[in-house]
Design an enzyme around this catalytic site. Structure first.
Site, PDB file in Angstrom:
ATOM      1  N   LYS A   1      -4.850  -3.755  -8.291  1.00 33.69           N
ATOM      2  CA  LYS A   1      -4.432  -2.435  -7.833  1.00 33.69           C
ATOM      3  C   LYS A   1      -5.645  -1.526  -7.738  1.00 33.69           C
ATOM      4  O   LYS A   1      -6.475  -1.468  -8.658  1.00 33.69           O
ATOM      5  CB  LYS A   1      -3.398  -1.838  -8.781  1.00 33.69           C
ATOM      6  CG  LYS A   1      -2.821  -0.515  -8.280  1.00 33.69           C
ATOM      7  CD  LYS A   1      -1.585  -0.113  -9.063  1.00 33.69           C
ATOM      8  CE  LYS A   1      -0.919   1.111  -8.428  1.00 33.69           C
ATOM      9  NZ  LYS A   1       0.346   1.463  -9.097  1.00 33.69           N
TER      10      LYS A   1
ATOM     11  N   THR B   1      -3.800   0.768  -2.910  1.00 24.41           N
ATOM     12  CA  THR B   1      -3.409  -0.515  -2.329  1.00 24.41           C
ATOM     13  C   THR B   1      -3.411  -1.578  -3.414  1.00 24.41           C
ATOM     14  O   THR B   1      -4.259  -1.556  -4.308  1.00 24.41           O
ATOM     15  CB  THR B   1      -4.371  -0.916  -1.198  1.00 24.41           C
ATOM     16  OG1 THR B   1      -4.364   0.094  -0.198  1.00 24.41           O
ATOM     17  CG2 THR B   1      -3.972  -2.238  -0.571  1.00 24.41           C
ATOM     18  N   VAL B   2      -2.469  -2.506  -3.329  1.00 21.55           N
ATOM     19  CA  VAL B   2      -2.407  -3.632  -4.257  1.00 21.55           C
ATOM     20  C   VAL B   2      -2.728  -4.899  -3.473  1.00 21.55           C
ATOM     21  O   VAL B   2      -2.153  -5.149  -2.407  1.00 21.55           O
ATOM     22  CB  VAL B   2      -1.022  -3.751  -4.920  1.00 21.55           C
ATOM     23  CG1 VAL B   2      -1.027  -4.891  -5.934  1.00 21.55           C
ATOM     24  CG2 VAL B   2      -0.642  -2.445  -5.600  1.00 21.55           C
TER      25      VAL B   2
ATOM     26  N   SER C   1       0.847  -1.184   0.000  1.00 16.29           N
ATOM     27  CA  SER C   1       0.000   0.000   0.000  1.00 16.29           C
ATOM     28  C   SER C   1       0.882   1.233   0.000  1.00 16.29           C
ATOM     29  O   SER C   1       1.969   1.236   0.596  1.00 16.29           O
ATOM     30  CB  SER C   1      -0.914   0.003   1.233  1.00 16.29           C
ATOM     31  OG  SER C   1      -1.814   1.095   1.195  1.00 16.29           O
ATOM     32  N   GLY C   2       0.428   2.265  -0.714  1.00 16.49           N
ATOM     33  CA  GLY C   2       1.186   3.506  -0.796  1.00 16.49           C
ATOM     34  C   GLY C   2       0.266   4.702  -0.747  1.00 16.49           C
ATOM     35  O   GLY C   2      -0.908   4.609  -0.366  1.00 16.49           O
ATOM     36  N   GLY C   3       0.807   5.842  -1.160  1.00 17.23           N
ATOM     37  CA  GLY C   3       0.034   7.063  -1.094  1.00 17.23           C
ATOM     38  C   GLY C   3      -1.131   7.097  -2.056  1.00 17.23           C
ATOM     39  O   GLY C   3      -2.142   7.766  -1.805  1.00 17.23           O
TER      40      GLY C   3
ATOM     41  N   ASP D   1       9.591   6.323 -13.525  1.00 17.53           N
ATOM     42  CA  ASP D   1       9.877   5.839 -12.165  1.00 17.53           C
ATOM     43  C   ASP D   1      10.504   4.451 -12.210  1.00 17.53           C
ATOM     44  O   ASP D   1      10.135   3.557 -11.456  1.00 17.53           O
ATOM     45  CB  ASP D   1       8.602   5.824 -11.332  1.00 17.53           C
ATOM     46  CG  ASP D   1       8.895   5.735  -9.822  1.00 17.53           C
ATOM     47  OD1 ASP D   1      10.034   6.056  -9.422  1.00 17.53           O
ATOM     48  OD2 ASP D   1       8.000   5.343  -9.060  1.00 17.53           O
TER      49      ASP D   1
END
Length: 729
Positions: free
Chosen positions: A44, A29-30, A24-26, A138
């Site tokens: 995702k 969530t995956v 999970s990030g900003g 990225d």
């Protein structure tokens, strides 16, 4: 690898049932998720708090488009997506391999041929994007997955069309500082040359274990990216010159992906041949864990106010796996020589309206005086017939089967959570994640075999008749069920009425039944049992997608270990076990990944495929199966617990602290969370699973111990006439 779901994570999105969290990030969530067909995907999603922002929704749609552009060869195949849903989501192929940063941490920097092959294949991946006017922006080690067929590029959260800066704020540096291009670090336009710069940083990391601009605070990293020379220490000389050009500050001085691929030129047709063997093994283990992953959901936060009490609804997932003991699952359990087995697994809500007794669960009743360290104890009634341990119950609580039938216990206090589900004897009951299978008595003597299944959500039985077999024969035995197949023993002929009722004119078969169609997949004849036999055909069973592993008692009272093809029933191999009494190895089958660990003789690992010995520890006397996790844990005479490498059998540590000399050699250890539990007279000793350091011991009795990975977590003991629970220490 997987994290439990939180109480407010979605249960399903689109056609996919959510299984576990991958990260999970900003932005979102995956999840690990599965379709009804069995397809496993990475799902995702976007966080609800930003889903209302049109710019973020546009970014998510562009991510879906970029993932489709790179295609299934260089990226994760996109199966389905709904960027317009209330919770936008995308389902992609779950890539069977570790990210590059995990791979380097596990096996160290890659050899030069592997780095060159990796770079050439990543050039092809970037070219696929750039030819469609898309830049990744990225590229970093955690966004590159290593598979046996080559790398796959993932996470296009900030990818965009070349020249399109609508989603980038003026002056903002979007990306990861350690692998940014200088132009990206100053908020300028990031072109395909910027991806080449990032790729060179990734290859530097692959070759050395460090990035070209070191580590530290983002501001320091951004400064080095813009002004400092790259640190190529440790990069092979011939490769350093190539990467140095890619890391030029001026984008015009960098090669294109085609030029870089030519400079890296190497054989990319057999990518796996360039990878270290240890990394290939780890990739295989990760793949195995994915197929065995099961849903676990954390409880909602507890409201301490009296107006809003909460009830645990689902389990926490412990980090460590359990030993594989029978029944085709990592949580199968059995009571050695006790004629009783239990299913252990997480509960899914204490009060679901199915309590046969009505109202609250009844308090536990002790068969003997409980020790001070014991949470609860309940009596069990067990016959003397040796039986086969089943697969676990993964919902609703601790399921216990004995002479009084099958019932579900509350792990908190041992009270009855669901009353009697079946009156079938324990050896004629088996369960998968949510369904109980039992043999039901026919209405008339020598009537047809009836196998009844009941879903634990609604407790509605669904019986199926098999007229070719006699359902009155007490020797009928359900072995295990896995992935839609039920394995069992069934017979033809009449019942004698004595003991298990074996007769010389009976015919017995090992069967596999498809639990969706209820059709018999295959049948294999079994040898006749002596009329005086008090034991069943099999002492243990464990099934995988390719193998059915069995401990079988022969007609002369010997025991042999055999492995069959689970798809056809054909015998792959078998070998005798040196045991004087079958009861000594009943419930002692240990299987993990591609190996089986015989329960008798020296500690050794046999390949499931051919029965050949993979390794043999062969030091001191050892009985009982090991516990298999990241390491193999066994109990050795005079030493206590030892830990071995599961692939080589090499000793990793011996128990420290001087408490292992009186360790019980019969009771196998259990591996649970960060600890190994081993029995001594009147005690259960707790050892650090990573170091072998003795931690503590508490009073405990029982013939076998198992771990309950639910809420609350427990160590469960099973004796000849009781089941007890101890707190996790």
């Amino acid at each position: 690898m997987f994290s439990p779901l939180t109480h407010d994570d979605p249960h399903e999105l689109g056609a996919y049932r959510v299984i576990a969290r991958l990260g999970s990030g900003g932005m979102g969530t995956v999840y690990l998720a599965r379709a009804a067909s069995g397809r496993t995907v990475a799902l995702k999603t976007m966080h609800a708090r930003i889903a209302a922002d049109s710019a973020f929704r546009t970014r998510f749609r562009l991510e879906v488009d970029a993932a489709r552009v790179i295609g299934p060869i260089h990226g994760a195949r996109v199966f389905d997506a709904d960027p317009l849903a209330e919770t936008p989501w995308m389902a992609t192929e779950y890539v069977l391999g570790p990210p590059l940063d995990d791979a380097i941490a596990f096996s160290g920097p890659l050899p030069e041929p592997a780095v060159r092959a990796l770079g050439a294949l990543l050039c092809a991946a970037l070219a696929q994007l750039h030819n469609s006017d898309v830049v990744h922006r990225d590229l970093k080690p955690s966004n590159i997955m290593l598979t046996v067929d080559g790398p796959k590029v993932i996470d296009f959260g900030i990818a965009r069309a070349m020249g399109d800066d609508r989603l980038t704020r003026t002056g903002a540096a979007a990306g990861t500082p350690a692998f940014m291009s200088p132009e990206q670090a100053t908020g300028q336009d990031h072109t395909s040359a910027g991806d080449v710069f990032a790729l060179a940083g990734v290859l530097t990391y692959a070759a050395t274990g460090h990035g070209p601009f070191g580590t530290g605070q983002p501001a320091d990293l951004l400064y080095r990216v813009r002004y400092a020379d790259p640190d190529l220490t440790g990069v092979p000389e011939s490769l350093a010159a190539v990467l140095a050009r890619c890391l030029c500050k001026d984008p015009a001085d960098r090669p294109t992906t085609a030029e870089l691929a030519a400079q890296l030129s190497t054989d990319t047709t057999a990518f796996a041949h360039h990878l270290p063997e240890s990394l290939l093994t780890e990739t295989g283990l990760r793949a195995a864990r994915v197929w065995r992953a099961q849903q676990h959901r954390l409880s909602p936060p507890v409201d301490t106010s009296p107006q809003a009490p909460t009830t645990p609804m689902s389990p926490a997932l412990s980090r460590r796996k359990l030993l594989t003991v029978g029944g085709g699952s990592a949580l199968g359990v059995a009571a050695a020589g006790a004629g009783v087995w239990a299913w252990l697994g997480p509960q899914n809500g204490r009060d679901n309206g199915k309590n046969a007794g009505g109202g609250k669960p009844k308090p536990a009743t002790s068969a003997t005086t409980a020790s001070p360290d014991m949470d609860w104890q309940v009596p069990i009634s067990a016959s003397k017939a040796t039986i086969v341990p089943p697969v676990p119950l993964n919902f609703y609580g601790i399921a216990l089967a004995d002479d009084r039938g099958v019932r579900i216990l509350d792990p908190a206090d041992g009270g009855v959570h669901i009353g009697t589900l079946s009156k079938a004897p324990a050896h004629q009951c088996v369960i998968d994640e949510s369904r109980l299978y039992t043999c039901e008595a026919p209405s008339a003597d020598d009537g047809p075999l009836i196998i009844s299944s009941v879903t634990l959500k609604n407790l509605t039985p669904a019986p199926v008749e098999y007229k070719d077999f006699n359902g009155s024969l007490r020797g009928t035995q359900l072995l295990c069920t896995v992935e839609g197949t039920l394995y069992l023993v069934a017979g033809q002929g009449t019942h004698s009425g004595q003991g298990l009722g074996f007769r010389s004119d009976q015919s017995w078969f090992l069967l596999a039944i498809n639990t969706e169609t209820n059709k018999i997949i295959w049948r294999q004849p079994l040898p006749r049992r002596p009329e005086t036999s008090r034991r069943l055909h099999f002492l243990d069973a464990h099934a995988t997608d390719q193998h059915l592993v069995l401990q079988q008692e022969t007609s002369d009272g010997k025991v042999k270990l055999s492995v069959r093809d689970s798809r056809t029933g054909n015998l792959r191999w078998e070998q005798p076990l040196a045991v004087s009494e079958p009861d000594d190895v009943q419930g002692m089958l240990a299987v993990e990944y591609d190996k089986v660990y015989p329960a008798a003789g020296p500690l050794r690992a046999l390949n499931l495929s051919d029965g050949k010995e993979a390794w043999n520890f062969g030091r001191s006397r050892r009985t009982g199966p090991p516990a298999v996790d990241d390491l193999v844990f066994a109990v050795e005479e005079g030493l206590g617990v030892v830990a071995l490498d599961p692939f080589s059998g090499e000793l990793q540590w011996e128990e420290k602290g001087g408490h292992g000399a009186d360790a019980d050699l019969i009771t196998p250890p259990i591996a649970f969370y960060r600890f190994v539990y081993s029995k001594s007279p009147g005690q259960l000793r707790i050892i650090n699973a990573e170091t072998g350091e003795f931690r503590k011991a508490y009073k405990a009795t029982g013939e076998r111990f198992f771990a309950y990975m639910g809420i609350p977590e427990k160590v469960v003991a099973v004796g000849a006439d009781f089941m007890a629970a101890y707190p996790i220490q």
